[in-house]
Design an enzyme around this catalytic site. Structure first.
Site, PDB file in Angstrom:
ATOM      1  N   LYS A  31      -4.367  15.715 -10.703  1.00 52.45           N
ATOM      2  CA  LYS A  31      -3.949  15.399 -12.066  1.00 52.45           C
ATOM      3  C   LYS A  31      -3.392  16.622 -12.792  1.00 52.45           C
ATOM      4  O   LYS A  31      -2.529  16.492 -13.669  1.00 52.45           O
ATOM      5  CB  LYS A  31      -5.115  14.779 -12.842  1.00 52.45           C
ATOM      6  CG  LYS A  31      -5.509  13.400 -12.311  1.00 52.45           C
ATOM      7  CD  LYS A  31      -4.318  12.444 -12.268  1.00 52.45           C
ATOM      8  CE  LYS A  31      -4.678  11.059 -11.779  1.00 52.45           C
ATOM      9  NZ  LYS A  31      -3.514  10.156 -11.746  1.00 52.45           N
ATOM     10  N   TYR A  50      -9.348  15.283  -7.099  1.00 53.64           N
ATOM     11  CA  TYR A  50      -8.805  14.470  -8.184  1.00 53.64           C
ATOM     12  C   TYR A  50      -8.321  15.348  -9.339  1.00 53.64           C
ATOM     13  O   TYR A  50      -7.192  15.185  -9.828  1.00 53.64           O
ATOM     14  CB  TYR A  50      -9.860  13.490  -8.684  1.00 53.64           C
ATOM     15  CG  TYR A  50      -9.384  12.643  -9.843  1.00 53.64           C
ATOM     16  CD1 TYR A  50      -8.470  11.621  -9.640  1.00 53.64           C
ATOM     17  CD2 TYR A  50      -9.830  12.872 -11.144  1.00 53.64           C
ATOM     18  CE1 TYR A  50      -8.015  10.839 -10.696  1.00 53.64           C
ATOM     19  CE2 TYR A  50      -9.383  12.101 -12.199  1.00 53.64           C
ATOM     20  CZ  TYR A  50      -8.476  11.086 -11.974  1.00 53.64           C
ATOM     21  OH  TYR A  50      -8.022  10.326 -13.020  1.00 53.64           O
ATOM     22  N   ALA A  91      -7.421  18.423  -9.288  1.00 53.48           N
ATOM     23  CA  ALA A  91      -6.241  19.184  -8.880  1.00 53.48           C
ATOM     24  C   ALA A  91      -4.996  18.314  -8.856  1.00 53.48           C
ATOM     25  O   ALA A  91      -3.906  18.754  -9.259  1.00 53.48           O
ATOM     26  CB  ALA A  91      -6.486  19.806  -7.509  1.00 53.48           C
ATOM     27  N   SER A 145      -4.667  12.779 -16.648  1.00 53.38           N
ATOM     28  CA  SER A 145      -6.071  12.534 -16.989  1.00 53.38           C
ATOM     29  C   SER A 145      -6.579  13.723 -17.777  1.00 53.38           C
ATOM     30  O   SER A 145      -6.006  14.826 -17.715  1.00 53.38           O
ATOM     31  CB  SER A 145      -6.896  12.375 -15.705  1.00 53.38           C
ATOM     32  OG  SER A 145      -8.280  12.442 -15.960  1.00 53.38           O
ATOM     33  N   ASP A 164       0.869  -1.173   0.000  1.00 54.32           N
ATOM     34  CA  ASP A 164       0.000   0.000   0.000  1.00 54.32           C
ATOM     35  C   ASP A 164       0.904   1.221   0.000  1.00 54.32           C
ATOM     36  O   ASP A 164       1.519   1.564   1.009  1.00 54.32           O
ATOM     37  CB  ASP A 164      -0.899  -0.003   1.237  1.00 54.32           C
ATOM     38  CG  ASP A 164      -1.828   1.201   1.296  1.00 54.32           C
ATOM     39  OD1 ASP A 164      -1.728   2.088   0.408  1.00 54.32           O
ATOM     40  OD2 ASP A 164      -2.662   1.269   2.221  1.00 54.32           O
TER      41      ASP A 164
END
Length: 272
Positions: free
Chosen positions: A169, A165, A167, A152, A68
C-alpha cells in the site's frame, strides 16, 4: 478551490474487486452518475447479481467479467477482452486487493506472492494499459474521467505482522501521487484513497480484528466522491478525521517510535 461535479455519464468505468465491500460501493455511485460499468472479480454469481441490481435501480449496462487477476496473463486477457468489445475505459478503480496477518517468517509464501501480484503488479499493469483511455476520455468529457487507486492508512508506516500488505500500500500511495503530478494538466482526476478499517469482509479474510470502530462503505464513498467533485482532487485522501490524524502523526513522529507503536497494536489484533 473551485468545485466541479464529477460527471462520468456516457463513459465506462472499470472496477476491480467489484463483488464486495468498497467495490460494490463504487459500482453504485458510478452507476448513479450515469456510467456504464465493467465489473471484475472472481465470484461470478455476485457480479451477476450486482449487475441486475444496478440495471434495475439505475438503468446501467454492466459487463461482467469473472476473472482471477492473479492468474497467468490475466491482465492481458482482460485488456484483450475489452479491446475486442471496443470498450474505452473512462474511469478505472483499482480496488482489488487483500491482506494477510502474522509474522512474515512463518507466512505462506504463495499467499505473499499473490498479495504482491494483486496489490502491486496487477494495479500497475491495469493502470498502464488503460491510462491512455483515461486521458482520452478526460479530453473528450471534461470532469468525466478518473483514476482511483485503493491504498490504505497502512501506507503511512511499516506494519509489523502485516509487513507485505503495508509495503504494497505504500507503493500504491507513492505510485498514485506520482501519476497525479504527471497527469495534472490533462483534466484526469487522480487520487489514492486511503481508508482505515471499513465494515466489509476484508478484515475477516485477513484474519485481523479492527482496533477501532470501522467506517461504513457509504462514509468512505462520500469522502472519495466529494474529492472527485473538486476541480482537482488531492493526490491522496485518508477517509475519516481520526484516521487522517493518525496518518499525519505517523509521518511526524520518529520512524522507530511509529514502528514500535504499530507493532504493539498489531500484537493484539488477531481474530479468534
Amino acid at each position: 478551490m473551485a468545485r466541479s461535479y464529477f460527471n462520468p455519464m456516457g463513459t465506462t468505468a472499470l472496477i476491480t474487486g467489484a463483488s464486495s465491500g468498497l467495490g460494490i460501493g463504487f459500482a453504485h455511485r458510478l452507476a448513479e452518475r450515469g456510467a456504464d460499468l465493467v465489473l471484475v472479480a472472481r465470484r461470478q454469481d455476485r457480479l451477476e447479481a450486482l449487475a441486475v441490481e444496478l440495471a434495475e435501480k439505475y438503468g446501467t449496462a454492466s459487463t461482467v467479467i469473472p476473472l482471477d487477476l492473479t492468474g497467468p496473463d490475466a491482465v492481458a486477457e482482460l485488456v484483450t477482452d475489452l479491446r475486442t468489445r471496443s470498450v474505452t475505459v473512462g474511469t478505472l478503480v483499482n480496488n482489488a486487493g487483500f491482506a494477510t496477518f502474522g509474522p512474515f517468517a512463518v507466512s505462506d509464501a504463495g499467499l505473499q506472492r499473490e498479495q504482491v501480484a494483486l496489490n502491486v503488479q496487477v494495479l500497475t499493469e491495469l493502470t498502464r494499459a488503460f491510462l491512455p483511455d483515461l486521458l482520452q476520455t478526460a479530453g473528450e468529457h471534461p470532469h468525466g474521467a478518473a483514476l482511483v487507486n485503493l491504498a490504505s492508512t497502512a501506507a503511512f508506516q511499516p506494519v509489523p505482522r502485516m509487513a507485505v500488505y503495508g509495503a504494497t500500500k505504500a507503493y500504491v500511495l507513492s505510485f498514485t501521487e506520482a501519476l497525479w503530478y504527471e497527469t495534472h494538466a490533462s483534466g484526469l482526476k487522480v487520487t489514492a484513497l486511503c481508508p482505515g478499517p471499513v465494515a466489509t469482509e476484508f478484515s475477516r479474510v485477513a484474519g485481523v480484528a479492527a482496533r477501532r470502530r470501522p467506517q461504513s462503505v457509504d462514509q468512505v464513498m462520500r469522502t472519495v466522491f466529494a474529492d472527485l467533485d473538486r476541480g482537482t482532487p488531492p493526490p491522496h485522501r485518508v477517509s475519516g478525521a481520526r484516521n487522517a490524524a493518525l496518518a499525519w502523526l505517523s509521518r511526524a513522529l520518529p520512524r522507530g517510535a511509529v514502528v514500535k507503536a504499530t507493532g504493539r497494536l498489531t500484537a493484539r489484533r488477531r481474530t479468534a
